[in-house]
Design a protein around this motif. Structure first.
Motif, PDB file in Angstrom:
ATOM      1  N   VAL A   8       0.104  80.388 -25.994  1.00  0.00           N
ATOM      2  CA  VAL A   8       0.270  80.483 -27.450  1.00  0.00           C
ATOM      3  C   VAL A   8       1.507  81.350 -27.686  1.00  0.00           C
ATOM      4  N   ILE A   9       2.419  80.846 -28.519  1.00  0.00           N
ATOM      5  CA  ILE A   9       3.638  81.616 -28.800  1.00  0.00           C
ATOM      6  C   ILE A   9       3.516  82.237 -30.181  1.00  0.00           C
ATOM      7  N   GLY A  10       3.497  83.579 -30.225  1.00  0.00           N
ATOM      8  CA  GLY A  10       3.429  84.278 -31.504  1.00  0.00           C
ATOM      9  C   GLY A  10       2.099  84.969 -31.718  1.00  0.00           C
ATOM     10  N   GLU A  33       3.938  87.467 -27.349  1.00  0.00           N
ATOM     11  CA  GLU A  33       4.489  87.997 -28.609  1.00  0.00           C
ATOM     12  C   GLU A  33       5.765  88.764 -28.266  1.00  0.00           C
ATOM     13  N   MET A  34       6.835  88.468 -28.995  1.00  0.00           N
ATOM     14  CA  MET A  34       8.115  89.100 -28.637  1.00  0.00           C
ATOM     15  C   MET A  34       8.210  90.566 -29.072  1.00  0.00           C
ATOM     16  N   ARG A  35       7.405  90.955 -30.074  1.00  0.00           N
ATOM     17  CA  ARG A  35       7.486  92.327 -30.566  1.00  0.00           C
ATOM     18  C   ARG A  35       6.606  93.251 -29.730  1.00  0.00           C
ATOM     19  N   ALA A  45       2.803  91.349 -43.992  1.00  0.00           N
ATOM     20  CA  ALA A  45       3.151  91.633 -45.389  1.00  0.00           C
ATOM     21  C   ALA A  45       2.811  90.439 -46.259  1.00  0.00           C
ATOM     22  N   ASN A  46       1.615  90.458 -46.844  1.00  0.00           N
ATOM     23  CA  ASN A  46       1.244  89.371 -47.759  1.00  0.00           C
ATOM     24  C   ASN A  46       0.276  89.910 -48.800  1.00  0.00           C
ATOM     25  N   THR A  47      -0.353  89.015 -49.561  1.00  0.00           N
ATOM     26  CA  THR A  47      -1.120  89.475 -50.726  1.00  0.00           C
ATOM     27  C   THR A  47      -2.585  89.757 -50.408  1.00  0.00           C
ATOM     28  N   ALA A 203       3.062  79.212 -32.624  1.00  0.00           N
ATOM     29  CA  ALA A 203       2.700  79.882 -33.887  1.00  0.00           C
ATOM     30  C   ALA A 203       3.713  80.998 -34.117  1.00  0.00           C
ATOM     31  N   ALA A 204       4.988  80.623 -34.041  1.00  0.00           N
ATOM     32  CA  ALA A 204       6.059  81.643 -34.050  1.00  0.00           C
ATOM     33  C   ALA A 204       6.541  81.998 -35.458  1.00  0.00           C
ATOM     34  N   GLY A 205       5.755  81.688 -36.483  1.00  0.00           N
ATOM     35  CA  GLY A 205       6.056  82.144 -37.846  1.00  0.00           C
ATOM     36  C   GLY A 205       7.422  81.687 -38.320  1.00  0.00           C
ATOM     37  N   MET A 206       8.270  82.638 -38.705  1.00  0.00           N
ATOM     38  CA  MET A 206       9.589  82.302 -39.249  1.00  0.00           C
ATOM     39  C   MET A 206      10.446  81.541 -38.238  1.00  0.00           C
ATOM     40  N   ALA A 207      10.140  81.678 -36.933  1.00  0.00           N
ATOM     41  CA  ALA A 207      10.958  81.028 -35.905  1.00  0.00           C
ATOM     42  C   ALA A 207      10.298  79.752 -35.378  1.00  0.00           C
ATOM     43  N   ALA A 208       9.209  79.315 -36.005  1.00  0.00           N
ATOM     44  CA  ALA A 208       8.436  78.192 -35.450  1.00  0.00           C
ATOM     45  C   ALA A 208       9.259  76.908 -35.385  1.00  0.00           C
ATOM     46  N   ARG A 210      12.514  76.677 -34.850  1.00  0.00           N
ATOM     47  CA  ARG A 210      13.447  76.771 -33.704  1.00  0.00           C
ATOM     48  C   ARG A 210      12.703  76.676 -32.378  1.00  0.00           C
ATOM     49  N   VAL A 211      11.520  77.276 -32.305  1.00  0.00           N
ATOM     50  CA  VAL A 211      10.727  77.180 -31.069  1.00  0.00           C
ATOM     51  C   VAL A 211      10.308  75.718 -30.838  1.00  0.00           C
ATOM     52  N   HIS A 212       9.933  75.036 -31.918  1.00  0.00           N
ATOM     53  CA  HIS A 212       9.549  73.621 -31.784  1.00  0.00           C
ATOM     54  C   HIS A 212      10.716  72.810 -31.199  1.00  0.00           C
TER      55      HIS A 212
HETATM   56  C1  LIG Z   1       4.535  86.563 -49.611  1.00  0.00           C
HETATM   57  C2  LIG Z   1       3.354  85.948 -48.943  1.00  0.00           C
HETATM   58  C3  LIG Z   1       2.076  86.179 -49.447  1.00  0.00           C
HETATM   59  C4  LIG Z   1       0.981  85.564 -48.862  1.00  0.00           C
HETATM   60  N1  LIG Z   1      -0.264  85.839 -49.343  1.00  0.00           N
HETATM   61  C5  LIG Z   1      -1.339  85.212 -48.810  1.00  0.00           C
HETATM   62  C6  LIG Z   1      -2.629  85.463 -49.314  1.00  0.00           C
HETATM   63  O1  LIG Z   1      -2.831  86.283 -50.195  1.00  0.00           O
HETATM   64  N2  LIG Z   1      -3.656  84.760 -48.791  1.00  0.00           N
HETATM   65  C7  LIG Z   1      -3.487  83.827 -47.818  1.00  0.00           C
HETATM   66  O2  LIG Z   1      -4.452  83.176 -47.437  1.00  0.00           O
HETATM   67  N3  LIG Z   1      -2.275  83.630 -47.258  1.00  0.00           N
HETATM   68  C8  LIG Z   1      -1.204  84.313 -47.725  1.00  0.00           C
HETATM   69  N4  LIG Z   1       0.028  84.124 -47.176  1.00  0.00           N
HETATM   70  C9  LIG Z   1       0.162  83.266 -45.992  1.00  0.00           C
HETATM   71  C10 LIG Z   1      -0.090  84.017 -44.682  1.00  0.00           C
HETATM   72  O3  LIG Z   1       0.365  85.340 -44.746  1.00  0.00           O
HETATM   73  C11 LIG Z   1       0.625  83.273 -43.553  1.00  0.00           C
HETATM   74  O4  LIG Z   1       0.252  81.924 -43.587  1.00  0.00           O
HETATM   75  C12 LIG Z   1       0.283  83.816 -42.185  1.00  0.00           C
HETATM   76  O5  LIG Z   1       0.408  85.206 -42.141  1.00  0.00           O
HETATM   77  C13 LIG Z   1       1.244  83.184 -41.182  1.00  0.00           C
HETATM   78  O6  LIG Z   1       1.043  83.769 -39.948  1.00  0.00           O
HETATM   79  P1  LIG Z   1       1.789  83.255 -38.638  1.00  0.00           P
HETATM   80  O7  LIG Z   1       0.945  83.636 -37.505  1.00  0.00           O
HETATM   81  O8  LIG Z   1       2.161  81.821 -38.813  1.00  0.00           O
HETATM   82  O9  LIG Z   1       3.196  84.001 -38.637  1.00  0.00           O
HETATM   83  P2  LIG Z   1       3.595  85.486 -38.216  1.00  0.00           P
HETATM   84  O10 LIG Z   1       2.628  86.460 -38.710  1.00  0.00           O
HETATM   85  O11 LIG Z   1       5.020  85.660 -38.647  1.00  0.00           O
HETATM   86  O12 LIG Z   1       3.525  85.488 -36.640  1.00  0.00           O
HETATM   87  C14 LIG Z   1       4.512  84.882 -35.844  1.00  0.00           C
HETATM   88  C15 LIG Z   1       4.779  85.770 -34.654  1.00  0.00           C
HETATM   89  O13 LIG Z   1       5.591  85.068 -33.730  1.00  0.00           O
HETATM   90  C16 LIG Z   1       6.447  85.996 -33.096  1.00  0.00           C
HETATM   91  N5  LIG Z   1       7.562  85.242 -32.511  1.00  0.00           N
HETATM   92  C17 LIG Z   1       8.567  84.598 -33.150  1.00  0.00           C
HETATM   93  N6  LIG Z   1       9.392  84.003 -32.259  1.00  0.00           N
HETATM   94  C18 LIG Z   1       8.877  84.260 -31.031  1.00  0.00           C
HETATM   95  C19 LIG Z   1       9.298  83.912 -29.711  1.00  0.00           C
HETATM   96  N7  LIG Z   1      10.383  83.169 -29.483  1.00  0.00           N
HETATM   97  N8  LIG Z   1       8.564  84.361 -28.660  1.00  0.00           N
HETATM   98  C20 LIG Z   1       7.449  85.127 -28.865  1.00  0.00           C
HETATM   99  N9  LIG Z   1       7.035  85.486 -30.109  1.00  0.00           N
HETATM  100  C21 LIG Z   1       7.722  85.054 -31.180  1.00  0.00           C
HETATM  101  C22 LIG Z   1       6.853  86.918 -34.233  1.00  0.00           C
HETATM  102  O14 LIG Z   1       7.307  88.170 -33.753  1.00  0.00           O
HETATM  103  C23 LIG Z   1       5.557  87.030 -35.022  1.00  0.00           C
HETATM  104  O15 LIG Z   1       4.793  88.152 -34.642  1.00  0.00           O
HETATM  105  C24 LIG Z   1       1.143  84.730 -47.736  1.00  0.00           C
HETATM  106  C25 LIG Z   1       2.423  84.526 -47.210  1.00  0.00           C
HETATM  107  C26 LIG Z   1       3.518  85.130 -47.792  1.00  0.00           C
HETATM  108  C27 LIG Z   1       4.863  84.901 -47.218  1.00  0.00           C
END
Ligand SMILES: Cc1cc2nc3c(=O)[nH]c(=O)nc-3n(C[C@H](O)[C@H](O)[C@H](O)COP(=O)(O)OP(=O)(O)OC[C@H]3O[C@@H](n4cnc5c(N)ncnc54)[C@H](O)[C@@H]3O)c2cc1C
Length: 474
Positions: A8-10, A33-35, A45-47, A203-208, A210-212
């Protein structure tokens, strides 16, 4: 080279719940996890709202997951020992346009199977939220909305995954993925060496995106936007009792107010251009202005913190005139789960709200697909339960004395005065797996440093305890 069934990535909410879901099956699992810690991206950081599913499109993956997630959220938090407040929400309107939106949401919610929703007249709204500004027309009350601390939830899922045998590797950035032609699977290059996996969940969040694209053709690109928040001190607790959504009369973003499980009030987010976690004055000013219209008595003198968030908006890619990929103007509204490699490579790309609410559903969905792809059976040893951490400040005073007598002097030595966090709680946050390795990590696990003084009193002592626990000496 270390071999896994699934990598699992992320280590955000989606990655941690995917790792937990995968361990329900007989699969060898690692999370990279890269961090330096988990929950450092969007999940940080969300609501913090657990949504009911009353405002998403009927029949979509998002809606079906959200409705079942909200109705099962108390049980999930019970399993993982995570605090959850089922406070309900009220969406309020101040005019005809808002009234219409609320009526539509009531219909949509009923179609989606959301329980107990009802429209309130202004008297009914003020009976529940007396501090709202004058002029409320209508309210839509939704009892199944709640709030949870995203850090608690994410770290608890990771801990439960680790206790069930998933390996968590921090400071491990995935830099390359190549398909293995003979026998299948993937070679995953990281900042910590090369690994083999039969399957990958990205599941790389903002980088998903690019990872894909490290292993597949481009399909979706993430376009970032940003948001700003304020946090009010617990002194303001009680000023609101429900999550309040304000439906504005003019098109644009209204105000959201959340009474958190810690007793703070969260204000925000805004929606503005931006691709990092910084706040901007324009956003914070907008929040102040909205508060002055929606709840002018909200004690803004108790602001203790502001923070920024980033949204991963997924846009489909299409071919431009000169053959290059360009992003479609409209973002994908449903959850976007891309599959490639005959189902052995799954990517969550651009999962926004309600991704926190649906993290367990999304993680289980990906795990189930991966297990089916690999023909993996059920793991009979999987234990879904995680023991909760005991917070001294949550205990009634008469119980605290007995508790500290039983658990030794460190359990009553207070390090964070604002939040009442004891030395024992901090040691526990460092020694649990995955434990805190930074002052910020201790804050996310215990709340130490998140109170009125924002750590000016306790961070040095937390640093000393970290050093002592990690290296055995000051
Ligand atoms: C402003 C805002 C408010 C929101 N409020 C709500 C809410 O109130 N209720 C709700 O249900 N949802 C809410 N959401 C949605 C929710 O927060 C997200 O859907 C969820 O947190 C996404 O998580 P994630 O695991 O996809 O991403 P992330 O939490 O970003 O995790 C991705 C991880 O991947 C790691 N990573 C990236 N690239 C690599 C790599 N190459 N190798 C290894 N690791 C890597 C990163 O360091 C990061 O830790 C909100 C979203 C936003 C933006």
């Amino acid at each position: 080279m270390e071999h896994y069934d699934v990598i699992v990535i992320g280590g955000g909410l989606l990655g941690c719940f995917a790792a937990r879901g995968l361990r329900r099956y007989r699969l060898k699992v690692a999370l990279f996890e890269m961090r330096e810690d988990l929950c450092m991206g969007i999940s940080r950081a969300n609501t913090a709202i657990v949504y009911s599913g009353c405002d998403t499109k009927p029949g979509s993956l998002k809606t079906s997951m959200c409705v079942s997630a909200s109705q099962g959220f108390a049980r999930l938090c019970g399993e993982l020992g995570v605090r959850y407040s089922l406070c309900g929400s009220i969406m309020v309107s101040f005019g005809e346009r808002g009234d219409k939106v609320l009526r539509n949401k009531l219909e949509l919610g009923a179609e989606n199977g959301v329980r107990g929703m009802r429209l309130l007249d202004s008297e009914g709204v003020y009976a529940l939220e007396p501090n709202l500004a004058a002029g409320v027309h209508t309210g839509l009350y939704v009892p199944d909305t709640g709030t949870v601390m995203p850090w608690d939830l994410c770290l608890a899922a990771a801990e439960n995954a680790a206790n069930n045998g998933a390996q968590i590797l921090l400071n491990t950035e995935v830099t390359g993925i190549s398909s293995v032609s003979q026998g299948g699977g993937y070679e995953v290059s990281t900042s910590n060496g090369v690994f083999f996996a039969r399957g990958i969940i990205n599941a790389a969040g903002m980088a998903a995106d690019r990872v894909h694209e490290l292993a597949s053709d481009p399909v979706v690109r993430i376009v970032a936007s940003a948001g700003d928040y304020f946090v009010l001190d617990t002194k303001a607790a009680g000023h609101i009792r429900h999550v309040i959504f304000h439906e504005p009369e003019v098109k644009g973003k209204g105000l959201t107010l959340v009474p958190t499980v810690d007793g703070n009030i969260l204000i925000g987010p805004t929606e503005r251009p931006g691709d990092d976690f910084r706040t901007e004055h324009v956003g914070l000013d907008e929040l102040r202005e909205l508060v002055s219209r929606v709840m002018p008595t909200l004690p803004m003198e108790h602001i203790i913190r502001s923070f920024g968030a980033v949204r991963p908006n997924p846009h489909l890619l299409k071919r431009g005139e000169n053959g290059d990929f360009v992003t479609d103007d409209k973002s994908v509204s449903d959850f976007c789960v891309l599959e490639s490699g005959d189902g052995a490579f799954l990517s969550f790309v651009g999962v926004k709200t309600p991704g926190l609410t649906c993290a367990n559903e999304l993680g289980s969905y990906a795990a189930e697909k991966m297990a089916a792809c690999m023909g993996a059976g059920i793991n009979p040893e999987f234990d879904p339960l995680r023991a909760p951490t005991v917070r001294l400040s949550d205990l009634p005073f008469d119980v605290r004395e007995l508790f500290t007598q039983m658990n030794g002097p460190a359990s009553c030595r207070i390090v964070c005065r604002c939040r009442g966090v004891s030395e024992a709680e901090i040691v526990n946050a460092i020694t649990r797996v995955p434990g805190a390795t930074t002052v910020d990590g201790v804050k996310r696990r215990t709340g130490a440093g998140s109170g009125r003084c924002q750590g000016s009193f306790c961070s040095q002592r937390v640093g000393e305890i970290l050093r002592l626990e990690s290296y055995g000496a000051l």
